[in-house]
Design an enzyme around this catalytic site. Structure first.
Site, mmCIF file in Angstrom:
data_model
loop_
_atom_site.group_PDB
_atom_site.id
_atom_site.type_symbol
_atom_site.label_atom_id
_atom_site.label_comp_id
_atom_site.label_asym_id
_atom_site.label_seq_id
_atom_site.Cartn_x
_atom_site.Cartn_y
_atom_site.Cartn_z
ATOM 1 C CD1 TRP A 9 -0.171 4.996 -6.706
ATOM 2 C CD2 TRP A 9 -0.974 4.301 -4.751
ATOM 3 N NE1 TRP A 9 -0.832 3.816 -6.923
ATOM 4 C CE2 TRP A 9 -1.335 3.367 -5.736
ATOM 5 C CE3 TRP A 9 -1.374 4.069 -3.437
ATOM 6 C CZ2 TRP A 9 -2.074 2.227 -5.454
ATOM 7 C CZ3 TRP A 9 -2.116 2.931 -3.154
ATOM 8 C CH2 TRP A 9 -2.454 2.030 -4.156
ATOM 9 C CG HIS A 10 -1.688 5.833 -0.049
ATOM 10 N ND1 HIS A 10 -0.351 5.658 -0.324
ATOM 11 C CD2 HIS A 10 -2.131 4.651 0.424
ATOM 12 C CE1 HIS A 10 -0.012 4.415 -0.005
ATOM 13 N NE2 HIS A 10 -1.069 3.787 0.448
ATOM 14 N N GLY A 11 -3.798 9.424 -2.318
ATOM 15 C CA GLY A 11 -4.916 10.349 -2.435
ATOM 16 C C GLY A 11 -4.474 11.732 -2.863
ATOM 17 C CG PHE A 53 -6.068 4.438 -2.094
ATOM 18 C CD1 PHE A 53 -6.170 5.773 -1.710
ATOM 19 C CD2 PHE A 53 -6.197 3.471 -1.133
ATOM 20 C CE1 PHE A 53 -6.373 6.116 -0.379
ATOM 21 C CE2 PHE A 53 -6.390 3.796 0.188
ATOM 22 C CZ PHE A 53 -6.480 5.114 0.566
#
Lengths: 360, 462
Positions: free
Chosen positions: B312-314, B462
């Site tokens: 989700w963060h990258g 994000f």
């Protein structure tokens, strides 16, 4: 909104009113075209195109009410609240504003040497070629004040290695911190007698100026770091040297195609340092009717050369100053007849270190 | 548009607030929606249509769930939203990984990441699932639904607001001077955290990355600076979002609770980006069975959650590893270490901070190779001096900033204010000091913005 008077709301009300006042100020303030402090044209309200958001951002920043005052608030906060040693790369020490010149950019220095080599190969076969590097004033300030600085000696070595066709002339012994303006990057014209003597000696040039008078420009001088530091630094005075030779010398500016005296107060309205030889111009020729017939000097230079030039005119019948940041070196032959003159490459560490893209 | 920008603070926001409070109640959501679309289109003129597409997907599938095709609509909405998110955020990462595994060279699509896509797709996903579960009613008013998704205070960097959080407030909400006061104060504090602390730490991080002459100590200072920057950047943004929400009558969930005080990774994730952790708990972990399953299945469920948290963060392997690092830490803690950590006040915090700082070094690396180099240099394997002149300069020049960052990341000031306000005289002092401090922050932030200071926003990607 439900409104009930409460003393607790007064404080936050004041914050909201001031916020709104600044907003309204931003909306209705007439645009200012030029910033004297920052020496640049400010962004005006942009046209509605695909770049509008980015251009509006620039406009909003440039035209914000009390912009200079806010910049000062930020500088003061950086130095005195956050204890920063520099603000946007500018620092104050011993009353001098200076730039944090660090680290050394080998790529830029090598590029500058490459350009000088190209010029030498193209034009200077019969000339006597010399090179010298002007130390930035940060070199005199940094160590003592705990700031970072490039190693001047290391850069000089690189320039010497990169320009084996030229004789290096060391001017460092003739310079100290006091020879520079406090609010500007440049050195002071009136303090350059010893520097010019070292250069003349190195070039086997005619003797230095015997007699001269130092005069002052009336207009107060605020250097480039005055605006960049955004701190209330005191104004300085621009001084210049004059004598019969310099008064009779004429300067031809190839860009404006005008002939004037070597001192150009008309060019110094925005930058006081432009008083010397018209400031940042691509190509100027100084003719000295009292100079030695046939003895000529070509000075490849940055802006430091402008205030040094008056010291080099004596004895030469013609001094040509070329700034290859503003004129492509491959067209120089169209403007200068190279034929065995003395040629001096004189660049400051500041320009050598940061101007890769500007050397043409 | 950035919250911490002159155009937002002095053009957009005052204009929106004036209009919002002038129009009748029935038009307030429409004003917020139009303002939100302008806010988004300002930086992403094309991708605003993508967001409108996501809104329509969420709205229509939501309506569809009132029919007998309820399950189909849920599946359809989830598939559509994940496809959109997958294409715009992950497609190039999957192609790169596919190429690396197979040795093929399938061309990258070079899709630009739409700002905030992870936030608004997750919000719509939660709405669809909650409607399916019967936790919330279907929103039939397209303006109200679009306002929920696009609401500019929380649109691009959270907190992740679920429909259930503001369902009632989309219809009826209270605007009072007290809420305005609290909201404005919260917003300005967040603004100061972002513009005065996070941005200056970002400049330090940038100077470190540009350095040609680093040292071991410089690497450690970088790791500390980025850890603090991330907190002040993200929690500052959340403060601004919550503050703006209050002004406009919404109560957004809290997102941070002094996470660097935690004594374990488990506790850290209860204090850091709380809305994301809650989202994965309620929509992934529990549906998978949570911990009420066999041990191996529970380990698997936890693994999935942390793999997804990382992703989700990258869309890069360092983010995957970052998520999995926390999976490993959580497993170790739950199976063995937690009981020891609970007994300790100092060692447990040292343990947590060490791993959090290391995790953010991994998090901020531009590639796995850079992460490897960073770790090598941190632990003395980079052939670097321990300290040098450049490091000393940056340390001296940023000492106050680091101190402010450390003090600001613990509840010292908050506790002092609470204690002060519990006395009669303290409350009077606070009544005067609060607006003075807020005004000072506002003017100082303005000064930093006017001077064109470094102003990146980390959580945008994000």
């Amino acid at each position: 909104m439900k409104f009930r008077f409460d003393k607790k709301m007064i404080g936050i009300g004041v914050v909201a009113v001031l916020w709104l006042s600044l907003s309204i100020g931003a909306w209705v303030k007439p645009a200012t075209e030029y910033s004297e402090a920052e020496r640049r044209t400010l962004a005006t309200f942009p046209a509605f195109d695909k770049d509008f958001p980015k251009k509006f951002e620039d406009y909003a920043l440039d035209q914000f009410p009390f912009r200079d005052a806010f910049r000062t608030v930020k500088s003061v906060s950086e130095y005195y609240a956050f204890g920063r040693l520099d603000n946007n790369g500018i620092y104050l020490s011993k009353g001098y504003a200076s730039k944090l010149l660090y680290p050394m950019s080998e790529r830029d220095v090598n590029n500058a040497c490459f350009k000088m080599t190209q010029i030498n190969k193209s034009y200077l076969k019969d000339c006597n070629v010399y090179v010298s590097v002007v130390p930035d004033k940060s070199y005199f300030l940094a160590k003592e004040s705990g700031r970072l600085s490039i190693d001047y000696r290391e850069m000089v070595e690189k320039v010497q290695k990169g320009t084996p066709f030229a004789k290096y002339i060391d001017i460092f012994p003739a310079l100290s911190l006091e020879d520079y303006y406090k609010t500007d990057t440049h050195w002071k014209c009136e303090n350059l007698e010893e520097v010019s003597a070292l250069l003349r000696k190195g070039m086997n040039a005619p003797a230095s100026i015997a007699t001269y008078e130092v005069k002052q420009v009336e207009k107060p001088f605020y250097g480039v770091y005055y605006g960049q530091s955004a701190l209330p630094l005191p104004a300085e005075t621009i001084s210049y040297i004059t004598n019969d030779t310099l008064q009779n010398a004429t300067m031809y500016n190839a860009q404006t195609q005008k002939t004037t005296s070597i001192y150009t107060p008309e060019a110094a309205s925005k930058d006081g340092y432009n008083f010397f030889l018209g400031g940042s111009v691509p190509l100027v020729t100084v003719n000295n009717p009292k100079g030695e017939e046939g003895r000529e000097l070509i000075l490849f230079r940055d802006s430091f050369g402008s205030s040094l030039a008056p010291w080099l005119i004596e004895g030469y019948s013609k001094v040509t100053l070329a700034d290859v940041r503003y004129i492509a070196s491959n067209v120089l032959g169209n403007y200068i007849d190279f034929h065995g003159q003395d040629v001096l490459f004189l660049y400051s560490t500041l320009v050598l270190n940061e101007n890769l893209a500007t050397f043409k | 548009m950035l919250f911490s920008s002159i155009e937002f603070l002095y053009y957009f926001l005052p204009a929106v607030m004036i209009l919002y409070f002038l129009v009748p109640k029935a038009l307030k959501n429409a004003v917020l929606l139009v303002a939100s679309l302008i806010f988004y289109a300002w930086g992403e003129p094309m991708y605003v249509f993508l967001m409108i597409g996501v809104i329509l997907v969420g709205y229509l599938f939501g309506l569809g769930m009132q029919t007998r095709f309820k399950k189909l609509c849920l599946v359809g909405s989830i598939v559509c939203l994940l496809l959109i998110l997958g294409y715009f955020k992950y497609v190039d990462f999957f192609i790169e990984s596919f190429n690396a595994v197979t040795g093929l060279s399938v061309g990258l699509l070079r899709v630009a990441l739409p700002i905030g896509i992870s936030f608004y797709t997750f919000q719509v996903l939660s709405y669809e699932i909650d409607v399916y579960r019967g936790n919330v009613k279907v929103q039939k008013n397209i303006i109200d639904f679009a306002t929920f998704v696009a609401l500019f205070p929380q649109l691009i960097a959270g907190p992740i607001v679920r429909y259930a959080d503001i369902e009632a407030q989309l219809k009826t909400r209270e605007h009072t001077m007290q809420r305005f006061r609290e909201g404005l104060g919260r917003f300005i504090v967040g603004l100061a955290k972002k513009a005065l602390i996070a941005n200056n730490l970002a400049a330090f991080v940038s100077a470190f990355r540009a350095s040609t002459n680093p040292s071991v100590l410089f690497y450690w200072l970088y790791a500390l600076a980025f850890t603090l920057q991330l907190y002040f950047d993200f929690s500052g943004y959340s403060d601004m979002a919550i503050g703006l929400g209050k002004i406009f009558g919404f109560d957004f969930p809290e997102n941070f609770d002094y996470p660097y005080l935690s004594k374990s990774a488990t506790e850290f994730w209860r204090r850091w980006h709380k809305t994301l952790g809650g989202w994965f708990r309620d929509y992934v972990y529990i549906p998978l069975g949570g911990n009420r399953v066999k041990k191996w299945r529970w380990v698997f469920n936890t693994f999935v959650v942390w793999l997804l948290t990382g992703l989700w963060h990258g869309a890069a392997w360092n983010f995957v590893l970052w998520g999995l690092l926390f999976f490993v830490l959580l497993m170790i803690e739950k199976l063995w270490l937690k009981r020891y950590l609970d007994k300790s006040k100092v060692l447990s915090r040292v343990y947590l901070l060490f791993f959090v700082v290391m995790s953010f070094v991994l998090f901020n690396a531009n590639s796995m190779a850079e992460a490897g180099k960073d770790f090598a240099c941190l632990f003395g394997f980079g052939d670097l001096p321990f300290i040098n002149e450049e490091t000393i300069y940056y340390l001296r020049s940023n000492a106050v900033l680091f101190l402010a960052g450390i003090v600001g990341s613990v509840p010292l000031v908050k506790n002092l204010v609470v204690r002060m306000r519990s006395t009669g005289w303290g409350e009077k002092v606070f009544a005067v000091a609060e607006p003075v401090v807020l005004l000072g922050f506002l003017l100082l932030v303005t000064a930093y913005l006017v001077d064109g200071s470094f102003n990146p926003f980390l959580y945008f990607r994000f």
